[in-house]
Design a protein around this motif. Structure first.
Motif, mmCIF file in Angstrom:
data_model
loop_
_atom_site.group_PDB
_atom_site.id
_atom_site.type_symbol
_atom_site.label_atom_id
_atom_site.label_comp_id
_atom_site.label_asym_id
_atom_site.label_seq_id
_atom_site.Cartn_x
_atom_site.Cartn_y
_atom_site.Cartn_z
ATOM 1 N N VAL A 1 -27.066 69.954 63.177
ATOM 2 C CA VAL A 1 -26.839 71.307 62.655
ATOM 3 C C VAL A 1 -27.984 72.201 63.113
ATOM 4 O O VAL A 1 -29.152 71.869 62.915
ATOM 5 C CB VAL A 1 -26.746 71.314 61.113
ATOM 6 N N GLU B 1 -33.206 81.721 65.139
ATOM 7 C CA GLU B 1 -33.761 83.045 64.902
ATOM 8 C C GLU B 1 -34.279 83.534 66.253
ATOM 9 O O GLU B 1 -35.208 82.943 66.794
ATOM 10 C CB GLU B 1 -34.909 82.970 63.902
ATOM 11 N N SER C 1 -29.048 83.593 63.171
ATOM 12 C CA SER C 1 -27.690 83.043 63.173
ATOM 13 C C SER C 1 -27.469 82.208 61.923
ATOM 14 O O SER C 1 -28.407 81.798 61.253
ATOM 15 C CB SER C 1 -27.460 82.153 64.397
ATOM 16 N N LYS C 2 -26.200 81.969 61.607
ATOM 17 C CA LYS C 2 -25.873 81.000 60.554
ATOM 18 C C LYS C 2 -26.012 79.610 61.166
ATOM 19 O O LYS C 2 -26.007 79.469 62.389
ATOM 20 C CB LYS C 2 -24.439 81.240 60.095
ATOM 21 N N PRO C 3 -26.110 78.592 60.325
ATOM 22 C CA PRO C 3 -26.245 77.235 60.887
ATOM 23 C C PRO C 3 -24.906 76.716 61.417
ATOM 24 O O PRO C 3 -24.407 75.710 60.969
ATOM 25 C CB PRO C 3 -26.765 76.406 59.702
ATOM 26 N N ASN D 1 -33.936 76.061 64.421
ATOM 27 C CA ASN D 1 -33.909 75.245 63.205
ATOM 28 C C ASN D 1 -32.949 74.083 63.404
ATOM 29 O O ASN D 1 -31.797 74.290 63.785
ATOM 30 C CB ASN D 1 -33.431 76.088 62.022
ATOM 31 N N SER E 1 -31.423 70.318 61.845
ATOM 32 C CA SER E 1 -31.332 69.288 60.812
ATOM 33 C C SER E 1 -30.205 68.325 61.181
ATOM 34 O O SER E 1 -29.376 68.627 62.039
ATOM 35 C CB SER E 1 -31.077 69.899 59.435
ATOM 36 N N GLY F 1 -28.701 68.868 55.782
ATOM 37 C CA GLY F 1 -29.959 68.142 55.670
ATOM 38 C C GLY F 1 -31.144 69.095 55.658
ATOM 39 O O GLY F 1 -30.989 70.307 55.828
ATOM 40 N N ARG G 1 -34.221 70.977 57.187
ATOM 41 C CA ARG G 1 -34.417 71.435 58.562
ATOM 42 C C ARG G 1 -35.885 71.497 58.949
ATOM 43 O O ARG G 1 -36.759 71.659 58.106
ATOM 44 C CB ARG G 1 -33.805 72.810 58.743
ATOM 45 N N GLU H 1 -38.215 73.777 61.754
ATOM 46 C CA GLU H 1 -38.107 74.971 62.584
ATOM 47 C C GLU H 1 -39.054 74.818 63.768
ATOM 48 O O GLU H 1 -40.257 74.622 63.585
ATOM 49 C CB GLU H 1 -38.501 76.198 61.751
ATOM 50 N N LYS I 1 -43.926 74.101 55.934
ATOM 51 C CA LYS I 1 -43.118 75.314 55.838
ATOM 52 C C LYS I 1 -43.588 76.210 54.694
ATOM 53 O O LYS I 1 -43.775 75.763 53.565
ATOM 54 C CB LYS I 1 -41.659 74.899 55.602
HETATM 55 P P1 ADP Z 1 -36.961 81.403 57.439
HETATM 56 O O1 ADP Z 1 -37.657 82.696 57.535
HETATM 57 O O2 ADP Z 1 -37.297 80.588 56.259
HETATM 58 O O3 ADP Z 1 -36.998 80.637 58.701
HETATM 59 P P2 ADP Z 1 -34.439 82.632 57.920
HETATM 60 O O4 ADP Z 1 -33.377 83.008 56.948
HETATM 61 O O5 ADP Z 1 -35.151 83.685 58.688
HETATM 62 O O6 ADP Z 1 -35.435 81.718 57.118
HETATM 63 O O7 ADP Z 1 -33.815 81.646 58.974
HETATM 64 C C1 ADP Z 1 -33.243 80.459 58.624
HETATM 65 C C2 ADP Z 1 -32.571 79.896 59.865
HETATM 66 O O8 ADP Z 1 -32.376 78.510 59.691
HETATM 67 C C3 ADP Z 1 -31.206 80.477 60.120
HETATM 68 O O9 ADP Z 1 -30.983 80.637 61.486
HETATM 69 C C4 ADP Z 1 -30.268 79.410 59.542
HETATM 70 O O10 ADP Z 1 -29.030 79.386 60.208
HETATM 71 C C5 ADP Z 1 -31.019 78.154 59.820
HETATM 72 N N1 ADP Z 1 -30.749 77.079 58.889
HETATM 73 C C6 ADP Z 1 -30.700 77.172 57.539
HETATM 74 N N2 ADP Z 1 -30.452 75.952 56.999
HETATM 75 C C7 ADP Z 1 -30.369 75.069 58.026
HETATM 76 C C8 ADP Z 1 -30.153 73.665 58.118
HETATM 77 N N3 ADP Z 1 -30.004 72.896 57.044
HETATM 78 N N4 ADP Z 1 -30.135 73.113 59.346
HETATM 79 C C9 ADP Z 1 -30.314 73.866 60.441
HETATM 80 N N5 ADP Z 1 -30.521 75.180 60.410
HETATM 81 C C10 ADP Z 1 -30.555 75.794 59.225
#
Ligand code: ADP
Ligand code: MG
Length: 496
Positions: free
Chosen positions: A24, A28, A174-176, A215, A217, A226, A228, A230, A281
Motif C-alpha cells: 500500500v 506526497e 495522494s490517497k493510499p 509512504n 506499508s 498496516g 507506514r 515515509e 515519526k
Molecule cells: P504526514 O504529514 O503525516 O505525512 P499526510 O497526510 O501529509 O501526513 O500524508 C500521508 C500520506 O501517507 C498520504 O499520501 C497517504 O496516502 C499515505 N498513507 C496514509 N496511510 C498509509 C498507509 N497505511 N500506508 C501507506 N500510505 C499511507
C-alpha cells in the motif's frame, strides 16, 4: 522465497511462504510553483543563481518583516487543482508549522493545514497492458520551501543558501490507492506531465523542482491498513521504484519474523539501493500548527475559478482521447505521444502537414524518439524539426527517396541541420526508379550467382537475398517495388 503472483486479479500481490502480501503506497509530491517571485516575497526564484543572491528580508526572517501573498502562486495552485479535477476551496487558511532547521530562519514554515486551497481530486493512470488505475488526491496545499544547507563546501563548517527559502511549493497528497512500485512511478510521471502541460511546475526532478515522499506499508490482502514508513525526498522516478521495492522487502522480513513496523521517517540511499531510518515519526500536534496571524484567509470568488477553468489548456488525457477517437491511434501509442507536450505538438504538426496519423506516430516514436533518447535528449533541442520530418516522408511518398534512405537522410539532417530536400540533391540520394539501370544490376547479380538463381525457383522466399544484393549495389537507392518486379520477371517467379 518471494515472488510476484502472476494471475491478473492478484498481479500486484507479493507471494511468500506465509501467504500473500499487499503493498500500500501513498505519495506526497512537492512541486515548486512556476512563478517569477516567491510565495510571500518579491525575490526571484530562478534556479542556479549565486548563493544568497535571491533573498529578501522576508525570506531571511528579519524582525518585523511581513509576508504578502503572491497572487500568481494562488492562481497556479488553483489551475493545478482544476487540472487534477479537484475541489477548489474558495476559502483557505495559512498556518504556521513550527520546527527548527538551520535553513529555516523563521523557525516555522508557512503552510496550510486544516483548510488547504485544493481538496479531493483524481489522477488516472493507464498502465502497460491496458489496466486503468485511479489514484485519489487527498489535497493540495501551498507552503514555503526551505533554504538549503551546504555540507560539502568546507571540511569544518556547513553553509546555508537561502535562495530557495520562501519559494512557493504545492504539496500534492495522494490517497493510499497505489499498489505497486510501477504504479507509483506511473503516478509521478503522470502528475509531472499534467503539471508541465499546465505550466504550473517545470517538473525538473534533477534540480529538485519536483520531489516525492513515499509512504509504504504492507498488509494481508483486503485486511486493515498496516503501519507506514515515509521515505523522504526522493528525486527521481527510478529511485522511487527502487526505494519501494527495498522498503517493502524490509517490512515483509520484519513482519514475517513476528516483528512490528514502527512508524518512522526513512531516507533512501541511492548508493546502496536501500532505505535507512532518519527519525521517528512526528505527529501533527508536535508542530503546534496555528493560523498565521500575519496573513488573512484566502478568499476566492467562483467567477475567478470558473475563468481559470475556462482557460485551462488541453491536458494529456483529453489529448489522448482526441488522438484515439479522431485519428484512430491505439491507446499505447497515444499514451506515449501525449506524455510530453512538445512530443504531442511535434506529432500534431506532422499530421497537419499531411503525414498520416499512424505513420507520423510510428516515425516519431521510433525514428525521432529513438535518436533523441540515444543522444540523451531533451526533446525540444532535437535538430530535426517536424517540418523536416514531414518533408522526408513526403519524398518517400513521391518516390524521390526509398524508405531506407529516409532513415539515413534523417540522420544527415540531425548532423548537418540542412534542409532534407537540399541534402537529397547534394548527396545524390534520389531513388533509382529507372528500369534500365536496375535491370543492368539485376543481370549482373544473377550472372554472378547461378546457384542461388536456380534455388530461388523452388524456394521463392530466398528472393529477399537478391533484393538485398541489388540494394547493396545501388547503395539503397533502388526503388524496392521496381527491384522486386524485375527480379521476379528475370528469375521467372510468379508475383504475389
Ligand atoms: P504526514 O504529514 O503525516 O505525512 P499526510 O497526510 O501529509 O501526513 O500524508 C500521508 C500520506 O501517507 C498520504 O499520501 C497517504 O496516502 C499515505 N498513507 C496514509 N496511510 C498509509 C498507509 N497505511 N500506508 C501507506 N500510505 C499511507
Ligand atoms: Mg507528510
Amino acid at each position: 522465497m518471494r515472488k510476484m503472483a502472476s494471475n491478473a486479479a492478484s498481479c500486484n500481490l507479493i507471494r511468500s511462504e506465509t501467504g500473500d502480501w499487499e503493498l500500500v503506497i501513498g505519495l506526497e509530491v512537492h512541486a515548486q510553483v512556476t512563478s517569477r517571485a516567491k510565495l510571500f516575497s518579491g525575490a526571484a526564484t530562478k534556479f542556479g543563481a549565486e548563493p544568497n543572491s535571491q533573498v529578501s528580508l522576508v525570506d531571511a526572517a528579519m524582525p518585523g518583516m511581513l509576508p504578502v501573498i503572491n497572487k500568481e502562486c494562488l492562481r497556479q495552485a488553483v489551475r493545478t487543482g482544476l487540472g487534477l479535477k479537484a475541489q477548489i476551496n474558495l476559502r483557505s487558511v495559512f498556518d504556521r508549522k513550527n520546527y527548527f532547521y538551520p535553513d529555516l530562519p523563521q523557525g516555522y514554515q508557512i503552510s496550510q493545514f486544516s483548510q488547504p486551497i485544493v481538496g479531493e481530486g483524481e489522477v488516472v493512470l493507464n498502465m502497460e497492458g491496458g489496466e486503468t488505475v485511479r489514484v485519489g488526491i487527498e489535497r493540495l496545499h501551498l507552503e514555503q520551501d526551505a533554504g538549503k544547507s551546504l555540507h560539502d563546501q568546507d571540511p569544518k563548517c556547513s553553509y546555508v543558501d537561502l535562495n530557495r527559502s520562501g519559494v512557493g511549493l504545492m504539496e500534492i497528497v495522494s490517497k493510499p490507492d497505489i499498489r505497486s512500485a510501477k504504479q507509483a512511478q506511473a503516478y509521478v510521471a503522470k502528475l509531472r506531465s499534467i503539471l508541465r502541460y499546465l505550466g504550473t511546475c517545470d517538473g525538473n526532478m534533477e534540480e529538485g523542482s519536483l520531489r516525492a515522499d513515499v509512504n509504504v506499508s504492507m498488509r494481508r490482502p483486503g485486511g486493515e491498513l498496516g503501519t507506514r514508513c515515509e521515505i523522504k525526498n526522493i528525486n527521481s522516478i527510478r529511485s522511487i521504484g527502487q526505494a519501494i521495492e527495498s522498503e517493502s522487502r524490509r517490512q515483509i522480513d520484519v513482519l514475517e519474523e513476528g516483528g512490528e513496523i514502527t512508524q518512522e521517517t526513512r531516507l533512501f540511499d541511492t548508493k546502496t539501493g536501500r532505505t535507512r531510518p532518519m527519525r521517528s515519526k512526528e505527529e501533527a500536534h508536535d508542530y503546534r500548527y496555528f493560523p498565521d496571524p500575519d496573513l488573512l484567509p484566502v478568499e476566492l470568488s467562483q467567477e475567478y475559478v470558473d475563468q481559470l477553468a475556462k482557460n485551462l489548456p488541453e491536458l494529456p488525457d483529453q489529448k489522448k482521447d482526441r488522438f484515439m477517437s479522431g485519428w484512430g491511434l491505439d491507446a499505447y501509442d497515444a499514451e506515449l505521444l501525449v506524455a510530453e507536450r512538445e512530443r504531442a505538438d511535434y506529432f500534431e504538426e506532422m499530421v497537419d502537414g499531411g503525414a498520416g496519423p499512424k505513420r507520423a506516430a510510428n516515425w516519431l516514436l521510433n525514428q525521432h524518439l529513438g535518436r533523441v533518447n540515444k543522444e540523451g535528449g531533451p526533446f525540444e533541442d532535437a535538430p530535426v524539426t517536424a517540418a523536416a520530418s514531414i518533408s522526408i516522408l513526403k519524398m518517400v511518398d513521391e518516390g524521390t527517396i526509398s524508405g531506407k534512405i529516409a532513415k539515413e537522410l534523417y540522420d544527415l539532417v540531425w548532423e548537418t541541420g540542412e534542409d532534407p530536400a537540399k541534402l537529397v540533391e547534394e548527396r545524390g540520394l534520389r531513388q533509382v526508379s529507372d528500369t534500365g539501370t536496375i535491370e543492368k544490376v539485376v543481370d549482373e547479380i544473377i550472372a554472378a550467382n547461378p546457384k542461388q538463381a536456380e534455388q530461388v525457383k523452388s524456394k521463392p522466399k530466398t528472393l529477399g537475398w537478391f533484393v538485398g544484393q541489388v540494394m547493396q549495389k545501388t547503395s539503397g537507392k533502388a526503388n524496392p517495388q521496381a527491384v522486386n518486379a524485375i527480379l521476379r520477371e528475370k528469375l521467372d517467379i510468379a508475383g504475389d
